[in-house]
Design an enzyme around this catalytic site. Structure first.
Site, PDB file in Angstrom:
ATOM      1  N   GLY A   1       0.834  -1.193   0.000  1.00 24.24           N
ATOM      2  CA  GLY A   1       0.000   0.000   0.000  1.00 24.24           C
ATOM      3  C   GLY A   1       0.869   1.243   0.000  1.00 24.24           C
ATOM      4  N   CYS A   2       0.295   2.339  -0.450  1.00 24.36           N
ATOM      5  CA  CYS A   2       1.086   3.569  -0.577  1.00 24.36           C
ATOM      6  C   CYS A   2       1.533   4.098   0.787  1.00 24.36           C
ATOM      7  CB  CYS A   2       0.304   4.627  -1.344  1.00 24.36           C
ATOM      8  SG  CYS A   2      -1.345   4.981  -0.713  1.00 24.36           S
TER       9      CYS A   2
END
Lengths: 344, 344, 344, 344
Positions: free
Chosen positions: D147-148
């Site tokens: 995930g970012c």
């Protein structure tokens, strides 16, 4: 010329200089030499341009003929009026690419009226998409990089004049991001002032790019073109969206307009006439050397309307400069120049 | 009319409705009655308009003639084409203020061409600064609130036509914030798309506000005015910056232009001709009912250039609506309307 | 005190001064007297604050005890370290409201460490929502307006300390708009640098507001509170969004947390605990004197998390100053202060 | 594997898909094959991604195992929960790179709690800078792209845990641009709502990236790490600025902290520990695969504070995916990945 071209950038701490370096870092066969600055001399580039990671530890040196000497190509990203003297000292064998205004205008009177001081003469004009420009740029040792607004506006209207579609009386309103004003410490450029605000400046024919528009378009039209130009500052770091209109000549319709633009730009690597019905956004051109445009006919008002988007720092400044450098050096024109934008 | 005017707002969950309520909350002698909505009926206003703290717990009801009945004033902030039917059911004694386009255009053919469907007829037009408008608004029970672009553009050029300064062939480029498009869930209105980007739309005479410009300016000019209009979307929530130009008539100079605008606007409470040399910014008008403008003459291009800034939601929509309501109700025109912007 | 309070604003050309004037223009029973500035003395206010239309032609005078003399209230929006000397010359009967930091800190050692120079002493602290503050502000002639960050952070956490919910070891990250930095001509505040960018500064306990947080929260907690504070600059002109967390004491759950905040703020005119599940946005507070907040319990991490939104220039500076002035003058606390934001 | 790797992108009309294509267009030795979409199947890519000029005329096809078959590498940029089934049908010899969350979490219980539905199992985690990651990625046929937020937060704190500097109780506040939410048509993502506003969401441990942070940091720490995570939406299209803090272990000082980060990142091609005193900005990383960070010690609060900037779409999504693909294919890790940002 050696296999690797050695390049100096004068004004490396500014926005134009930074964009040049960003592009040159991915240009094959180029070696980045001296990086010069004025008050920032002695500091590291990383302080001013933290995005240019591979050059972060490079130390800026003062902008002098000596620091710039010994390079094959020298880019001058200096305030207006500083290029001529330095260029004279660099010798005729060095390719000098002037990102300032000093050598754009043919007419000494125009220069004096708009910029003041002595006219430094005209150099080949670095907008390859204009008729005859590539021939003038091939092999040249001196390039005058166009202003950011004239880049967008000239590409927007040149095909219409070339095809005889419009009367020589154009109105251009160009919305620009703030980086066009450079890294200047002026109150109206503060983030607090800019964000959430649009404002016009240089209104009523007062902007210095006005004679450059007229020069470019008149050359294509073969007659004197009158230009009403209004720049508008918008809350974005980059990008110019040019809206250009002019009265249609009799009998010109949408199909004729579209045909003229297709003919002009179908083979251009950096200009995209969008599919009918699609309108350009500056975001789509961000960081690329592209011009995206659309043309239509306003049948009620009998006007041609063209909208063109560029990144003012890339196609409008540093990208245009590299494109012209490629032509001058005999390299493929597209070398090192992105045709893909960074979006959203 | 009772001492306190009871007001309903249809379309209270949208941007125009929210701005109306923001203004009405500080309007003395006004009581906010029914707040209606379509799909949001049944929810609290605070969910949609968290900035309207005093009304946070108000529950939105459905937009019907019944929920709107029993108010002295009904504001309709509805999609185009929905106002006529509801207005008919509200009775002739209710002041109906239509923020939609339904009753702006005089010409049924124009309506059909630009909006489609049956023409609902024309109501007194809520731009009090236009010649004769105040007379038509005084005591009226029906008000057509102008479009946001025609508000800025008409105020920009009306004095020039009234004074006979310009030819009836105008070019208007208006940079707008995104709230003008309403709270519409369209991809191009997403923050990711809008920020960092400028884009034109409705180009080539395709925008529905074009006939409204022409109607307003032609009335002032006393002849048919041709309008080339291009709206440009810019990354800001609010604000319209209008750049309007037209060819000068012979002999018109800067002094004549300035005199015409001073004469037109010196007594206007919501229009400020800025000191010579100062140019308007939309930020300075944010949240106010002001129009700030500047006029100049481009002597080379022989054009008049006017730049005008408004807040599209205030003067361009809800503020203009309240100003016209005041006139219709016989209240002082400036009641409840800010002349001070929120900046920076 | 006369019926109308006569007010001077020192530092009227800056952001804090401008916001003060915006609020005072709608404050009933206030008369705006001298407007002073440093380098801008002699120019018109309209040049610097074009949004303050009714005051556009007022001429700024120099900031001296003489120009400020003869007013009932003097607001000092000056650089840190300039207030004490001027205040001393204004006499004990003038209400002096210091928007600078000079009189916020109780501890001379803290002052010297964080600001340098001599400590000017502590004045009653202008955050009325803190326990005991209203008593100290009533009738006072000297007010120290809180810093913008401590306003948001103290309101976020005071109820939790008052109710004994959390350990005295808090972490605060506050995202701020650029106007908090004032109208300073620094490169990192240019629009080109700010837009599209987030950046932290004063990290690691280096920001001067850190001891002010600690002072406020320790007073409420009755024990020394340790504060880890990080400000983050975001691309917006106004607004502070504070995220504040601290370890929960044993047994504290969501219901207890919510109850503590309801108790603390239900009667506060300018603080809104949002409905459960709704989270504040700075946009909803723009231009208002509101603090909108939400509290929750992170059961996994055993932390209380509070998010609070304010407008840094209104509640965080000028609105808080006017609110405290009202208390000092014996006026209703909410006089002249908007509880409605300007959105979108 | 052929000399040229043939690549399909599922979800090519979205932001992650667009960024992948932007990078792949400059990746030598890669051939871009099928581009698939859901509701946009049948339309041209240029409609959705006008910045990807060389692919403008490519037609999107439906996302099915058949359209994805026959490629060496398949990138899945699909909504959560859609990857496992498609991956199963692609066969074990295809390199499948999942940009969704489906294969990030090791613990089935975690998956069910945070995402719901059946756990699809864990794949090698595409954050090469984490200890042991490169070994797990080399030659793999399945990659779970992080995930970012966990990308930024894990890079911010891993060195501190690896060096034993901090207690396992971390607080992370991450300011993100809007593109992290994808091209979703939700009211709070409209430009009008986003610009000028900061807001938190998923507060109190409610964001799905929380267990991913914990998993990553616990693995490095060798003990369970508690994570308090708050994401904040800021008005910018791209970028994540992570502020991460944790209590210092006894005796840890600035020098020790700095040494740990230098050791961890000096040889990393995409991570830059900035010179002491310089703090990262998201703008400097725009469009690059870089992480720029800074570490300091808050001696008063006895906390380590790390600030890290990434482009959420590049290093935080598509760039990380390509970096991991390079490792899986045995290509030089940096192939096709920019280390130069686009600024200002």
């Amino acid at each position: 010329m050696r296999m690797t071209v050695n390049i100096a950038v004068a004004g490396a701490s500014g926005y134009a200089g930074g964009e040049l370096l960003r592009l040159l870092l991915t240009h094959p066969g180029v070696e980045i030499g001296a990086l010069t600055a004025a008050s920032s001399a002695g500091t590291k580039l990383g302080v001013h341009q933290p995005h240019l990671v591979p050059l972060a530890d490079r130390v800026l040196v003062e902008t002098t003929p000596e620091t710039l000497a010994g390079h094959d190509v020298v880019f001058l990203a200096l305030p207006h009026g500083h290029s001529a003297e330095i260029a004279a000292q660099l010798g005729p064998d060095v390719l000098v690419v002037d990102l300032g205004a000093d050598h754009r205008l043919a007419d000494a009177g125009d220069w004096q009226r708009w910029y003041g001081g002595d006219h430094a003469g005209q150099w080949p004009y670095g907008l390859p998409e204009l008729p005859g420009a590539r021939e003038r740029l091939a092999g040249t040792k001196r390039i005058a990089v166009p202003g950011c607004f004239p880049t967008g506006g000239s590409l927007a209207l040149a095909p219409a004049f070339a095809a005889g579609l419009i009367e020589p009386d154009v109105t251009i309103v160009a919305v620009t991001g703030t980086s066009g004003a450079g890294k200047s410490l002026k109150p109206h450029l503060l983030g607090s002032e800019v964000m959430g605000s649009a404002s016009a400046y240089g209104v009523g024919g007062a902007h210095r790019h006005t004679p450059e528009f007229a020069q470019n378009l008149s050359a294509v039209a073969g007659e004197k073109v009158t230009v009403s130009f209004t720049p508008v500052l918008a809350p974005m770091p980059r990008g110019i969206l040019t809206t250009a209109t002019a009265p249609l000549k009799d009998g010109v319709d949408e199909a004729a307009a579209r045909a003229a633009y297709e003919k002009a730009y179908d083979a251009e690597p950096f200009v995209q006439l969008l599919p009918a019905g699609a309108w350009p956004t500056t975001a789509a051109t961000l960081g690329s050397n592209n011009t995206q445009l659309q043309v239509t006919v306003d049948a009620d008002a009998r006007r041609l309307v063209v909208v063109a988007a560029i990144d003012n720092l890339t196609k409008g400044t540093a990208g245009g400069a590299v494109q012209s450098m490629n032509l001058a050096l005999g390299l493929p024109e597209t070398t090192g120049l992105p045709t893909v934008g960074v979006a959203p």
